[in-house]
Design an enzyme around this catalytic site. Structure first.
Site, PDB file in Angstrom:
ATOM      1  N   TYR A  68      61.329  17.936 -35.091  1.00 41.09           N
ATOM      2  CA  TYR A  68      60.431  17.107 -34.285  1.00 41.09           C
ATOM      3  C   TYR A  68      58.985  17.568 -34.455  1.00 41.09           C
ATOM      4  O   TYR A  68      58.066  16.760 -34.650  1.00 41.09           O
ATOM      5  CB  TYR A  68      60.851  17.206 -32.821  1.00 41.09           C
ATOM      6  CG  TYR A  68      60.001  16.446 -31.841  1.00 41.09           C
ATOM      7  CD1 TYR A  68      60.081  15.058 -31.742  1.00 41.09           C
ATOM      8  CD2 TYR A  68      59.124  17.121 -30.986  1.00 41.09           C
ATOM      9  CE1 TYR A  68      59.306  14.355 -30.825  1.00 41.09           C
ATOM     10  CE2 TYR A  68      58.355  16.426 -30.064  1.00 41.09           C
ATOM     11  CZ  TYR A  68      58.451  15.052 -29.989  1.00 41.09           C
ATOM     12  OH  TYR A  68      57.681  14.362 -29.076  1.00 41.09           O
ATOM     13  N   SER A  92      52.242  15.353 -30.244  1.00 45.48           N
ATOM     14  CA  SER A  92      52.878  16.304 -29.325  1.00 45.48           C
ATOM     15  C   SER A  92      52.317  17.695 -29.548  1.00 45.48           C
ATOM     16  O   SER A  92      51.879  18.043 -30.662  1.00 45.48           O
ATOM     17  CB  SER A  92      54.394  16.330 -29.547  1.00 45.48           C
ATOM     18  OG  SER A  92      55.006  17.360 -28.785  1.00 45.48           O
TER      19      SER A  92
END
Length: 246
Positions: free
Chosen positions: A151, A138
């Protein structure tokens, strides 16, 4: 015809990638937690031209189950031409800040379990001396931001690990691709307030992933403008960066 392993096969991005490969008559070994969704995905792919499909139910965080999954995959496919690791969750940062157990579980979902799978698959690809190993990381892993640093830290670990694998496996003819999506319109992001101009559709992301694997790209921001956005974000001096609400 490709022999394709997809872990997290029922995710929106993975399904969109599989549909593109199915149109080429590929064979699949699909892995996910939800058996019903796996069956639905398989039926969809068969209707789009998939040559053969094998299904395997597994929670990716169950690291002890990984070797049996790979064994079943090799029995079904014989060899893996493309492996895509696409599972993950989007945690609530505030909850992670308050509950250590949730924080560690979410890190396992997005980081530890991915690294375990990469390790296992890297050894298989090293034995094969061919193929492509792709993993969805990501843009969140490029810099720790207060809104999602749990995250982001898991994805940073995945990206760094993948970079090391690229250097290791390049020497034996194996391609490793680190995929860094930005905001994507999937069930995982539903309910979030995201800028519409930056929100990509899974099909758009999948087309870049499939193309990136075909041309053996090492790192892929998708959509491509995220490479520039993250360059700017990484360039912000720390004294200023820590004052921003990003």
């Amino acid at each position: 015809m490709k022999r394709v392993l997809i872990i997290g096969a029922t995710s929106a991005i993975a399904t969109a990638c599989a549909r593109l490969w199915a149109s080429e008559g590929s064979e699949f070994f699909l892995v996910a937690r939800n058996g019903d969704k796996l069956e639905q995905t398989a039926a969809d792919l068969k209707g789009r031209g998939a040559r053969a499909i094998s299904l395997h139910e597994m929670d990716a965080t169950d690291i002890a189950a990984h070797p049996a999954m790979l064994h079943s995959c090799l029995l079904a496919l014989g060899q893996i031409d493309v492996a895509l690791i696409a599972h993950g969750t989007l945690p609530d940062q505030k909850v992670c800040e308050q509950d250590v157990r949730v924080a560690l579980q979410e890190f396992a979902n997005n980081g530890t379990s991915v690294i375990a799978l990469l390790t296992l698959l890297a050894n298989q690809f090293e034995t094969q001396r061919c193929g492509s190993l792709a993993v969805i990381s990501s843009v969140a892993g490029d810099r720790g931001r207060p809104s999602n640093y749990l995250y982001g830290s898991a994805k940073a670990a995945v990206s760094t690990f993948s970079e090391g694998l690229q250097a290791r496996l390049f020497k034996v003819g194996v391609h490793v691709l680190t995929i860094k999506p930005g905001f994507v319109d999937t069930p995982m992001t539903q309910g979030l307030s995201l800028p519409a101009a930056l929100l990509a559709q899974p099909q758009q992301v999948a087309e870049r992933i499939v193309s990136g694997i075909a041309r053996k790209a090492p790192t892929l921001y998708t959509p491509g403008f995220w490479a520039l956005i993250m360059l700017v974000i990484r360039s912000i001096p720390q004294p200023l960066f820590k004052r921003l609400n990003l």
